[in-house]
Design a protein around this motif. Structure first.
Motif, PDB file in Angstrom:
ATOM      1  N   GLU A 125       0.785  -1.188  -0.101  1.00 30.94           N
ATOM      2  CA  GLU A 125      -0.057  -0.053  -0.161  1.00 30.94           C
ATOM      3  C   GLU A 125       0.776   1.354   0.040  1.00 30.94           C
ATOM      4  O   GLU A 125       1.825   1.246   0.781  1.00 30.94           O
ATOM      5  CB  GLU A 125      -0.832   0.006   1.365  1.00 30.94           C
ATOM      6  N   ILE A 126       0.475   2.027  -0.958  1.00 33.78           N
ATOM      7  CA  ILE A 126       1.640   3.248  -1.292  1.00 33.78           C
ATOM      8  C   ILE A 126       1.083   4.518  -0.348  1.00 33.78           C
ATOM      9  O   ILE A 126      -0.189   5.013  -0.707  1.00 33.78           O
ATOM     10  CB  ILE A 126       1.865   3.785  -2.699  1.00 33.78           C
ATOM     11  N   ILE A 127       1.759   5.149   0.455  1.00 34.80           N
ATOM     12  CA  ILE A 127       1.169   6.314   0.916  1.00 34.80           C
ATOM     13  C   ILE A 127       2.144   7.458   0.601  1.00 34.80           C
ATOM     14  O   ILE A 127       3.385   7.665   0.892  1.00 34.80           O
ATOM     15  CB  ILE A 127       1.138   6.420   2.491  1.00 34.80           C
ATOM     16  N   PRO A 128       1.688   8.213  -0.372  1.00 38.14           N
ATOM     17  CA  PRO A 128       2.541   9.351  -1.058  1.00 38.14           C
ATOM     18  C   PRO A 128       2.809  10.512  -0.040  1.00 38.14           C
ATOM     19  O   PRO A 128       1.661  10.747   0.724  1.00 38.14           O
ATOM     20  CB  PRO A 128       1.811   9.890  -2.174  1.00 38.14           C
ATOM     21  N   VAL A 129       3.939  10.829   0.333  1.00 37.06           N
ATOM     22  CA  VAL A 129       4.132  12.077   1.245  1.00 37.06           C
ATOM     23  C   VAL A 129       5.018  13.037   0.593  1.00 37.06           C
ATOM     24  O   VAL A 129       6.122  12.922   0.090  1.00 37.06           O
ATOM     25  CB  VAL A 129       4.857  11.470   2.598  1.00 37.06           C
ATOM     26  N   LEU A 130       4.552  14.284   0.321  1.00 31.70           N
ATOM     27  CA  LEU A 130       5.277  15.402  -0.104  1.00 31.70           C
ATOM     28  C   LEU A 130       5.928  15.932   0.868  1.00 31.70           C
ATOM     29  O   LEU A 130       5.510  16.630   1.969  1.00 31.70           O
ATOM     30  CB  LEU A 130       4.038  16.494  -0.724  1.00 31.70           C
ATOM     31  N   ASN A 131       7.269  16.057   0.870  1.00 29.88           N
ATOM     32  CA  ASN A 131       8.176  16.174   2.025  1.00 29.88           C
ATOM     33  C   ASN A 131       8.751  17.577   1.887  1.00 29.88           C
ATOM     34  O   ASN A 131       8.795  18.107   0.730  1.00 29.88           O
ATOM     35  CB  ASN A 131       9.220  15.038   2.193  1.00 29.88           C
ATOM     36  N   LYS A 132       9.463  18.147   2.870  1.00 28.00           N
ATOM     37  CA  LYS A 132      10.171  19.387   2.823  1.00 28.00           C
ATOM     38  C   LYS A 132       9.286  20.589   2.713  1.00 28.00           C
ATOM     39  O   LYS A 132       9.689  21.331   1.669  1.00 28.00           O
ATOM     40  CB  LYS A 132      11.360  19.556   2.104  1.00 28.00           C
ATOM     41  N   ASP A 149      -0.146  11.789 -11.251  1.00 31.47           N
ATOM     42  CA  ASP A 149       0.117  11.183 -12.525  1.00 31.47           C
ATOM     43  C   ASP A 149       0.883   9.838 -12.446  1.00 31.47           C
ATOM     44  O   ASP A 149       0.475   8.755 -13.169  1.00 31.47           O
ATOM     45  CB  ASP A 149       0.974  12.121 -13.465  1.00 31.47           C
ATOM     46  N   LEU A 150       1.555   9.734 -11.466  1.00 32.01           N
ATOM     47  CA  LEU A 150       2.564   8.595 -11.295  1.00 32.01           C
ATOM     48  C   LEU A 150       1.887   7.433 -10.791  1.00 32.01           C
ATOM     49  O   LEU A 150       1.947   6.481 -11.505  1.00 32.01           O
ATOM     50  CB  LEU A 150       3.677   8.880 -10.534  1.00 32.01           C
ATOM     51  N   ILE A 151       1.170   7.791  -9.777  1.00 29.53           N
ATOM     52  CA  ILE A 151       0.623   6.584  -9.075  1.00 29.53           C
ATOM     53  C   ILE A 151      -1.075   6.491  -9.052  1.00 29.53           C
ATOM     54  O   ILE A 151      -1.646   5.549  -8.643  1.00 29.53           O
ATOM     55  CB  ILE A 151       0.962   6.470  -7.629  1.00 29.53           C
ATOM     56  N   GLY A 152      -1.624   7.310  -9.736  1.00 28.00           N
ATOM     57  CA  GLY A 152      -3.160   7.546  -9.927  1.00 28.00           C
ATOM     58  C   GLY A 152      -3.839   7.627  -8.640  1.00 28.00           C
ATOM     59  O   GLY A 152      -5.176   7.030  -8.575  1.00 28.00           O
ATOM     60  N   CYS A 153      -3.422   8.264  -7.677  1.00 21.19           N
ATOM     61  CA  CYS A 153      -4.280   8.646  -6.462  1.00 21.19           C
ATOM     62  C   CYS A 153      -4.728   9.987  -6.683  1.00 21.19           C
ATOM     63  O   CYS A 153      -4.828  10.468  -7.706  1.00 21.19           O
ATOM     64  CB  CYS A 153      -3.058   8.796  -5.295  1.00 21.19           C
ATOM     65  N   THR A 154      -5.570  10.366  -5.569  1.00 19.16           N
ATOM     66  CA  THR A 154      -6.223  11.365  -5.721  1.00 19.16           C
ATOM     67  C   THR A 154      -5.484  12.420  -4.784  1.00 19.16           C
ATOM     68  O   THR A 154      -4.394  12.041  -4.108  1.00 19.16           O
ATOM     69  CB  THR A 154      -7.535  11.639  -4.975  1.00 19.16           C
ATOM     70  N   GLU A 156      -6.248  14.284  -2.438  1.00 15.59           N
ATOM     71  CA  GLU A 156      -6.239  13.998  -1.023  1.00 15.59           C
ATOM     72  C   GLU A 156      -5.670  12.758  -0.118  1.00 15.59           C
ATOM     73  O   GLU A 156      -5.365  12.666   0.897  1.00 15.59           O
ATOM     74  CB  GLU A 156      -7.893  13.577  -0.641  1.00 15.59           C
ATOM     75  N   ASP A 157      -5.140  11.840  -1.107  1.00 14.53           N
ATOM     76  CA  ASP A 157      -4.265  10.772  -0.810  1.00 14.53           C
ATOM     77  C   ASP A 157      -2.933  11.327  -0.340  1.00 14.53           C
ATOM     78  O   ASP A 157      -2.084  10.701   0.294  1.00 14.53           O
ATOM     79  CB  ASP A 157      -4.061   9.662  -1.628  1.00 14.53           C
ATOM     80  N   ILE A 158      -2.800  12.422  -0.985  1.00 18.37           N
ATOM     81  CA  ILE A 158      -0.972  12.799  -0.805  1.00 18.37           C
ATOM     82  C   ILE A 158      -1.072  13.692   0.647  1.00 18.37           C
ATOM     83  O   ILE A 158      -1.936  14.685   0.961  1.00 18.37           O
ATOM     84  CB  ILE A 158      -1.015  13.954  -1.808  1.00 18.37           C
ATOM     85  N   LEU A 159      -0.036  13.321   1.539  1.00 21.27           N
ATOM     86  CA  LEU A 159       0.072  13.987   2.754  1.00 21.27           C
ATOM     87  C   LEU A 159       0.968  14.984   2.540  1.00 21.27           C
ATOM     88  O   LEU A 159       2.124  14.698   1.921  1.00 21.27           O
ATOM     89  CB  LEU A 159       0.577  12.936   3.805  1.00 21.27           C
ATOM     90  N   LEU A 160       1.063  16.036   3.407  1.00 22.23           N
ATOM     91  CA  LEU A 160       1.885  17.266   3.153  1.00 22.23           C
ATOM     92  C   LEU A 160       2.922  16.965   4.747  1.00 22.23           C
ATOM     93  O   LEU A 160       2.135  17.051   5.610  1.00 22.23           O
ATOM     94  CB  LEU A 160       1.405  18.358   3.100  1.00 22.23           C
ATOM     95  N   ALA A 161       4.213  17.221   4.227  1.00 19.11           N
ATOM     96  CA  ALA A 161       4.956  16.751   5.759  1.00 19.11           C
ATOM     97  C   ALA A 161       6.229  17.867   5.573  1.00 19.11           C
ATOM     98  O   ALA A 161       6.738  18.081   4.640  1.00 19.11           O
ATOM     99  CB  ALA A 161       5.113  15.642   6.100  1.00 19.11           C
ATOM    100  N   SER A 162       6.770  18.037   6.661  1.00 19.74           N
ATOM    101  CA  SER A 162       8.297  18.469   6.973  1.00 19.74           C
ATOM    102  C   SER A 162       8.764  17.509   7.983  1.00 19.74           C
ATOM    103  O   SER A 162       8.466  17.685   9.075  1.00 19.74           O
ATOM    104  CB  SER A 162       8.360  19.999   7.058  1.00 19.74           C
ATOM    105  N   GLY A 163      10.012  16.956   7.507  1.00 17.19           N
ATOM    106  CA  GLY A 163      10.848  16.188   8.468  1.00 17.19           C
ATOM    107  C   GLY A 163      11.565  17.314   9.447  1.00 17.19           C
ATOM    108  O   GLY A 163      11.766  16.975  10.487  1.00 17.19           O
ATOM    109  N   LYS A 164      11.678  18.374   8.837  1.00 18.87           N
ATOM    110  CA  LYS A 164      12.552  19.318   9.615  1.00 18.87           C
ATOM    111  C   LYS A 164      11.580  19.988  10.798  1.00 18.87           C
ATOM    112  O   LYS A 164      12.048  20.213  11.779  1.00 18.87           O
ATOM    113  CB  LYS A 164      12.917  20.350   8.617  1.00 18.87           C
ATOM    114  N   THR A 165      10.551  20.460  10.171  1.00 14.76           N
ATOM    115  CA  THR A 165       9.780  21.319  11.347  1.00 14.76           C
ATOM    116  C   THR A 165       8.571  20.456  12.043  1.00 14.76           C
ATOM    117  O   THR A 165       8.062  20.616  13.053  1.00 14.76           O
ATOM    118  CB  THR A 165       8.897  22.420  10.786  1.00 14.76           C
ATOM    119  N   GLY A 166       8.281  19.187  11.529  1.00 15.08           N
ATOM    120  CA  GLY A 166       7.300  18.111  12.218  1.00 15.08           C
ATOM    121  C   GLY A 166       6.229  18.137  11.746  1.00 15.08           C
ATOM    122  O   GLY A 166       5.108  17.667  12.215  1.00 15.08           O
TER     123      GLY A 166
END
Ligand code: GTP
Length: 596
Positions: A125-132, A149-154, A156-166
């Motif tokens: 199961e792929i969970i896409p995370v847009l990091n930084k 385009d790449l994984i055919g998700c919506t 809403e499936d993409i999580l937004l994150a930053s490992g730097k700020t948390g």
């Protein structure tokens, strides 16, 4: 089992896996903030300094969900560099889900895609995370579109994150609980566990990390390793947190470690299946492959007396790096040393650096080459791993060289220069696909020998960093391979011989000759530097003679000054290697080979 989640973190190199993993460890209080060092999981000094992950790492976290339910998360951090892609594939096989990190300022890159394909192949199961996303240069909308385009998700499936700020850490936790399936598997079936990594500990021996697919593993039981057919007693098993936590048993769905008193990592193979010796499973988990070295080079001690120490150091390194192989080799110019096999150039560099840091052992490395296959006129086929292995052209029927399929992702404006580079490297373009209007994926078939050395650096510089690259082996193809020899005053310098494609022999030979001319000190006589293929000289440089007598300025009289000068010369001579009549400073070997 229903509250276990096994997932890995996959990403292109430098997209922030290790940093984000640190945040997850903090969030679940697996590690105290006070004890936190950056990139906790990259526990080798070298990994921290270079900021790269060399080995896979696994760690267990206890996560209390927002509804109060407790979950066990087994997270596996994977190495990003292509040299270590086999470990990525095994780590992926041990999981049900994957966090696919994409750097919001960089977008999708070659390894994002190759790792994603691996994960899809294993049904994760792929969970896409847009990091930084904290970065000013983050292109949230554009990169989200690329991911869709790449994984055919919506969106809403993409999580937004930053490992730097948390930012986004809670959302990642929730997604792991809700989206990654709990492991399946039957605890009552015969034991079937996949080894996805092993580490060496000087006190405990080899520690193997595994994922149990079926059955149970208990302390004190006898287990069998499928591919090596060896049996061992389970001295200790347990789970991996910041420390090893022993357990009486572990069952299907779990990730853990096993210690069996094995002292050499060669005995444990990543990808192998562990089963019970008395009640074994009938089938091994598929996908096991012996990892093969790709690049070979000679390693020689700078001082010949250090040969045994070098053997010792290499043996110690091999204890925790089974992919390093070596055998003794002799060179007329450099004396006794070892022919070593590496996964790639980064691996070679790492071994060289570890030899120097951990064992204080400086070495001379000869021109690296890939492994070829030759067939002689008698029809016998054999591997060619060193220039000396290549038979005389009269006895040679055919040589084959390894080919790879390379994927390059870049901006359309760089297509032209990248094509030129790949053609110069004897590549063939097999596909060109636009991922979006601004990103194109080029697929080439290229000889491995052409890309292991400076290809990636050249690619980065011609595309100003806007090209990412990944490759996989495809097959062996016929090649016009020649042995390039370097001669000093007619004497062959075996340490500088190289295996090159005929079309590259002249330019390579010329480069070495010019470089040697700069590096060799003038001597009392003229030195001819030549590059030859068979009897044909293809490049030549000359160093003119030095006429001055070094002791002349001592005016004959002062004996002690003269002696001192000669002593000093003798000291200097120790650092020289005699090639026929010519003295070559050791440093010249080190420096001349830097050009490759
Ligand atoms: P490999 O292990 O080599 O594959 O790299 P990685 O993917 O683990 O990347 P790593 O966590 O080492 O981060 C790479 C660089 O990006 C480091 O310089 C980090 O400080 C930086 N970085 C990581 N995450 C973030 C983030 O969320 N925001 C910003 N601004 N920088 C980040």
């Amino acid at each position: 089992m229903k509250n276990i989640r096994n997932f890995c973190v996959i990403a292109h190199i430098d997209h922030g896996k290790s940093t984000l993993s640190d945040r997850l460890l903090e969030f679940t209080k697996t590690i105290d903030k006070r004890n936190m060092v950056a990139q906790t999981l990259d526990n080798m000094d070298l990994e921290r300094e270079r900021g790269i992950t060399i080995k896979s790492h696994a760690i267990q976290m206890r996560y209390v969900h927002t509804d109060g339910e407790v979950y066990v998360f087994n997270m596996i951090d994977t190495p990003g560099h292509v040299d270590f892609s086999y470990e990525v594939s095994r780590s992926i096989a041990a999981c049900e889900g994957a966090l696919l990190l994409v750097d919001a300022s960089q977008g999708i890159q070659a390894q994002t895609i190759s790792n994603l394909y691996l994960a899809i192949e294993h049904d994760l199961e792929i969970i896409p995370v847009l990091n930084k996303i904290d970065m000013e240069s983050a292109m949230i909308d554009e990169v989200s579109d690329q991911i869709i385009d790449l994984i055919g998700c919506t969106k809403e499936d993409i999580l937004l994150a930053s490992g730097k700020t948390g930012i986004g850490i809670q959302e990642i936790m929730t997604a792991v609980v809700n989206r990654v399936p709990a492991p399946k598997g039957d605890p009552e079936a015969p034991l079937q566990a996949l080894i996805f990594d092993s580490v060496f500990n000087s006190f405990r021996g080899v520690i193997a990390y595994f994922r149990i697919l079926n059955g149970r593993m208990r302390k004190g039981e006898k287990v069998r390793f499928f591919h090596t057919s060896k049996e061992y007693e389970v001295d200790e098993l347990g789970i991996l947190q910041m420390n090893l936590i022993p357990q009486p048993y572990l069952e299907a769905g779990n990730v853990g470690y096993i210690i069996t008193g094995i002292k050499e990592s060669r005995e444990i193979k990543v990808g192998d299946t562990i089963t019970n010796a008395i009640n074994p499973c009938t089938e091994a988990i598929h996908g096991f492959e012996d990892v093969k070295p790709m690049v070979f080079a000679g390693l020689f001690p700078i001082d010949n007396d250090d040969f045994e120490d070098l053997r010792d150091s290499l043996e110690k390194l091999q204890l925790n790096d089974a992919s390093l192989v070596f055998e003794p080799e002799t060179s007329v110019a450099l004396g006794f040393g070892f022919r070593c096999g590496f996964l790639g150039m980064l691996h070679l560099e790492i071994i060289q650096e570890r030899l120097s840091r951990e064992f204080n052992m400086e070495v001379i490395t000869t021109v690296p080459n890939v492994s070829y296959f030759a067939t002689n006129t008698k029809g016998e086929a054999f591997p060619v791993r060193t220039p000396a292995d290549l038979p005389d052209p009269n006895y040679l029927q055919e040589v084959q060289e390894p080919y790879i399929r390379a994927q390059i992702i870049t901006k359309p404006e760089y297509i032209g220069t990248i094509m030129t580079l790949c053609m110069e490297k004897r590549g063939i373009l097999t596909r060109q696909t636009y991922l979006t209007t601004y990103r194109v994926e080029l697929t080439f078939e290229l000889p491995l020998a052409e890309i292991v050395f400076d290809f990636y650096d050249r690619l980065k510089s011609i595309s100003r960093g806007y090209a990412s690259f990944d490759y996989s082996m495809i097959d062996y193809r016929a090649s016009d391979l020649v042995k390039l020899e370097i001669k000093l005053n007619g004497e062959n310098v075996d340490a500088l011989s190289a295996l090159v494609h005929r079309s590259k022999a002249e330019s390579f030979g010329r480069k070495i000759c010019t470089r040697l001319k700069e590096l060799l000190p003038r001597q009392q006589f003229l030195i001819a530097i030549q590059a030859a293929v068979g009897a044909k000289i293809i490049a030549r440089e000359t160093i003119s003679a030095l006429r001055k007598d070094v002791t002349a300025k001592c005016y004959g009289g002062d004996i002690s000054r003269k002696r001192k000068l000669l002593e000093k010369q003798k000291e200097g001579k120790k650092k020289m290697r005699q090639i026929g009549s010519v003295e070559v400073p050791q440093k010249a070997f080190l420096d001349v080979l830097k050009l490759t």
